[in-house]
Design an enzyme around this catalytic site. Structure first.
Site, mmCIF file in Angstrom:
data_model
loop_
_atom_site.group_PDB
_atom_site.id
_atom_site.type_symbol
_atom_site.label_atom_id
_atom_site.label_comp_id
_atom_site.label_asym_id
_atom_site.label_seq_id
_atom_site.Cartn_x
_atom_site.Cartn_y
_atom_site.Cartn_z
ATOM 1 N N HIS A 13 0.788 -1.113 -0.033
ATOM 2 C CA HIS A 13 0.060 -0.004 -0.099
ATOM 3 C C HIS A 13 0.965 1.292 -0.018
ATOM 4 O O HIS A 13 0.532 2.327 -0.237
ATOM 5 C CB HIS A 13 -0.877 -0.007 1.159
ATOM 6 C CG HIS A 13 -0.635 0.405 2.471
ATOM 7 N ND1 HIS A 13 -0.083 -0.683 3.534
ATOM 8 C CD2 HIS A 13 0.007 1.519 3.130
ATOM 9 C CE1 HIS A 13 0.382 -0.088 4.541
ATOM 10 N NE2 HIS A 13 0.599 1.200 4.181
ATOM 11 N N ASP A 32 0.310 -7.793 1.535
ATOM 12 C CA ASP A 32 0.542 -6.193 1.670
ATOM 13 C C ASP A 32 2.051 -6.215 1.726
ATOM 14 O O ASP A 32 2.519 -5.376 2.470
ATOM 15 C CB ASP A 32 -0.062 -5.489 2.964
ATOM 16 C CG ASP A 32 0.148 -4.075 2.794
ATOM 17 O OD1 ASP A 32 0.264 -3.514 1.992
ATOM 18 O OD2 ASP A 32 0.165 -3.282 4.142
ATOM 19 N N GLY A 75 3.430 6.798 7.860
ATOM 20 C CA GLY A 75 5.116 6.687 7.551
ATOM 21 C C GLY A 75 5.810 5.694 7.945
ATOM 22 O O GLY A 75 6.925 5.354 7.508
ATOM 23 N N ASN A 76 5.354 4.872 9.040
ATOM 24 C CA ASN A 76 5.969 4.036 9.614
ATOM 25 C C ASN A 76 5.634 2.827 8.868
ATOM 26 O O ASN A 76 6.530 1.537 8.601
ATOM 27 C CB ASN A 76 5.510 3.627 11.228
ATOM 28 C CG ASN A 76 6.524 4.443 11.992
ATOM 29 O OD1 ASN A 76 6.086 5.015 12.740
ATOM 30 N ND2 ASN A 76 7.936 3.928 12.108
ATOM 31 N N SER A 77 4.641 2.529 7.968
ATOM 32 C CA SER A 77 4.324 1.551 7.188
ATOM 33 C C SER A 77 5.365 0.895 6.147
ATOM 34 O O SER A 77 6.060 1.915 5.516
ATOM 35 C CB SER A 77 3.300 1.986 6.083
ATOM 36 O OG SER A 77 1.990 2.082 7.164
ATOM 37 N N GLY A 90 -11.777 -23.966 -3.536
ATOM 38 C CA GLY A 90 -12.989 -23.669 -3.732
ATOM 39 C C GLY A 90 -14.012 -23.943 -2.759
ATOM 40 O O GLY A 90 -15.067 -24.823 -3.046
ATOM 41 N N VAL A 91 -13.737 -23.607 -1.397
ATOM 42 C CA VAL A 91 -14.893 -23.554 -0.431
ATOM 43 C C VAL A 91 -15.161 -22.503 0.221
ATOM 44 O O VAL A 91 -14.058 -21.477 0.202
ATOM 45 C CB VAL A 91 -14.250 -24.727 0.477
ATOM 46 C CG1 VAL A 91 -14.272 -26.092 -0.071
ATOM 47 C CG2 VAL A 91 -13.048 -24.314 1.161
ATOM 48 N N ILE A 135 -15.659 -21.116 4.233
ATOM 49 C CA ILE A 135 -15.612 -21.759 5.609
ATOM 50 C C ILE A 135 -16.239 -20.930 6.820
ATOM 51 O O ILE A 135 -16.466 -19.726 6.303
ATOM 52 C CB ILE A 135 -14.132 -22.239 5.970
ATOM 53 C CG1 ILE A 135 -13.120 -20.945 6.119
ATOM 54 C CG2 ILE A 135 -13.639 -23.187 4.977
ATOM 55 C CD1 ILE A 135 -11.934 -21.050 6.282
#
Length: 480
Positions: A114, A144, A215-217, A273-274, A276
């Protein structure tokens, strides 16, 4: 010898301080907070500041429906302080900041997806104040994680730790650029491990109380040995700022993702393909389980891998590929980490009986969302042609059959320099024409290689398939 009360108290106080000091010396944890100075000085050099620029296109706004003397005109002006009606369209820049860290001496950098999402230009500022332009090698929105590359050598490299060895209550340190303040150091403890977050099915987050802000991301989370154990990714907040809950992507998860990004520009994940849901104590009782465990199948995709293997709605998956499923949120991570096409054993609880089923793992389709806009490979089927300013994808076999063509690239997104040409999303590039020679568009790599020798501001002509028509479109003055 008799001691009065005052003398006795003084003697006891003296003995208390004498023995207390000696005892305190043997209790490091009680002498005060840890000293983070050496860690910050030694490991801070691997942390980088990331600034991005995105070109935002503004559409022309309709003119005021009132003349300037009309009282309603002032009301409209208050509602449109930045983009006044009647103004022509144009472009503006949007800037953002983030953090990252160096994982190889030749310039590979890890950060959050991001942080670079939608960026037209990415600038990396090192600890020694040198600045570089960066390309996105690949980015993966589901975890991410993004991998960047700068043209540099002999860089300091982060030492990587083992998140599995982290203990709840252990001290950890974050270094990054909150609000643009570079190389800021904050510390806290590990609050929890393996934390599942809403809409985040593929990351067992490390929860901490380390102060993390915008900004820490993308910056590193260190253990007290100076090893990176996570990438600071997000916070839980009602105000938009730090409120005591920070979440980091375990570094082992991030490194698995970056390895695929470096090799292929995208991440391949398994799927069965389930749908849950969690096994509650009430459901466990209803299904005859001793305790809440596993993941209950609420629906099965028709024709999907699970359906083909015989898995049914109402089955409870207890083990997948020899890994116990204790909580339902563990299953998506384990399935996603499975190699598409591989055969795995699945233990399911059905009608009070434990059954073993062999299943062939399918491949998860990539998200159809906009990719980071810098050069390099994108985190989906589409790929970048930086000099054309286009995001394109290669035609599938079925598309080629339907269109009656052998090769072609479909335009998925139109960027800066290509926006001036008569191109549309959905157009199919059949060929690139250079000096009268038509080069069939077979792959993104081939197109980028053809364009690489061209000088700055060169013109390029494309043969485009649009519906049932074929037209030539010229892009003037393509960039570097």
């Amino acid at each position: 010898m008799r001691l009065d009360m005052k003398s006795l108290f003084s003697l006891l106080l003296l003995l208390f301080y004498a023995t207390g000091a000696t005892w305190a010396e043997t209790q490091p944890s009680l002498r005060g907070l840890p000293d983070f100075a050496d860690l910050a000085e030694q490991e801070g050099q691997v942390v980088v500041n990331i600034s991005t620029t995105q070109i935002v296109r503004r559409q022309a706004l309709p003119a005021f429906p009132f003349n300037e003397n009309d009282p309603m005109s002032e009301l409209f002006r208050r509602f449109f302080p930045r983009g006044m009606p009647g103004m022509p369209g144009g472009e503006s820049e949007r800037n953002s900041l983030g953090s990252g860290f160096i994982i190889s001496s030749d310039g590979y950098i890890l950060t959050n997806a991001h942080v670079v999402d939608g960026a037209d230009a990415i600038s990396i500022r090192l600890n020694d104040r040198r600045e570089f332009s960066a390309n996105v090698v690949g980015a993966d929105r589901r975890t991410d994680v993004a991998l960047l590359k700068i043209d540099a050598s002999a860089l300091p490299v982060a030492r990587l730790g083992n998140p599995d060895k982290l203990r709840v209550g252990e001290w950890v340190v974050a270094i990054g650029s909150p609000f643009g303040f570079e190389n800021s150091v904050t510390a806290g403890i590990v609050s929890a491990k393996g934390r599942a977050l809403p809409q985040e099915n593929y990351v067992p987050f490390i929860q901490t109380d380390v102060p993390v802000n915008p900004g820490n991301s993308g910056g590193p989370l260190f253990n007290m040995d100076g090893e990176v154990v996570g990438i600071n990714s997000q916070i839980y907040s009602r105000s938009g700022g730090y409120m005591g809950l920070s979440f980091a992507i375990p570094i082992d998860v991030a490194m698995e993702v970056q390895a695929q990004l470096r090799a292929a520009g995208r991440v391949s994940r398994g799927r069965i393909g389930v749908m849950i849901q969690e096994v509650t104590s009430e459901l466990a009782e209803s299904f005859g389980l001793e305790k809440p465990m596993g993941a209950i199948i609420s629906s099965v995709e028709k024709g999907g891998p699970a359906a083909e293997a015989g898995i049914e709605a109402g089955d409870v998956i207890l083990r997948f590929d020899d890994k116990d499923i204790t909580r339902s949120d563990e299953l998506p991570r384990i399935v996603a980490a499975s190699k598409p096409g591989s055969k795995v054993k699945v233990n399911v609880w059905r009608k009070g009986v434990n059954r073993e089923i062999t299943l062939t793992v399918g491949e998860m389709q990539e998200e159809r969302t906009p990719a980071p806009r810098s050069g390099g490979r994108a985190p989906r089927a589409e790929r970048e042609t930086p000099r054309l300013g286009l995001s394109v994808s290669e035609l599938s076999a079925e598309q080629r059959r339907q269109l009656g063509v052998e090769n072609g690239l479909v335009i998925e997104e139109i960027r800066s320099n290509a926006a001036r040409a008569d191109l549309r999303v959905g157009d199919i590039i059949l060929a690139v024409v250079q000096k009268g020679v038509s080069h069939e568009a077979k792959s993104v790599e081939q197109i980028n290689k053809l364009l690489a020798p061209l000088g700055k501001n060169a013109n390029v002509t494309l043969l485009i398939r649009r519906g049932e028509q074929q037209i030539f479109v010229t892009l003037k003055g393509i960039g570097d």
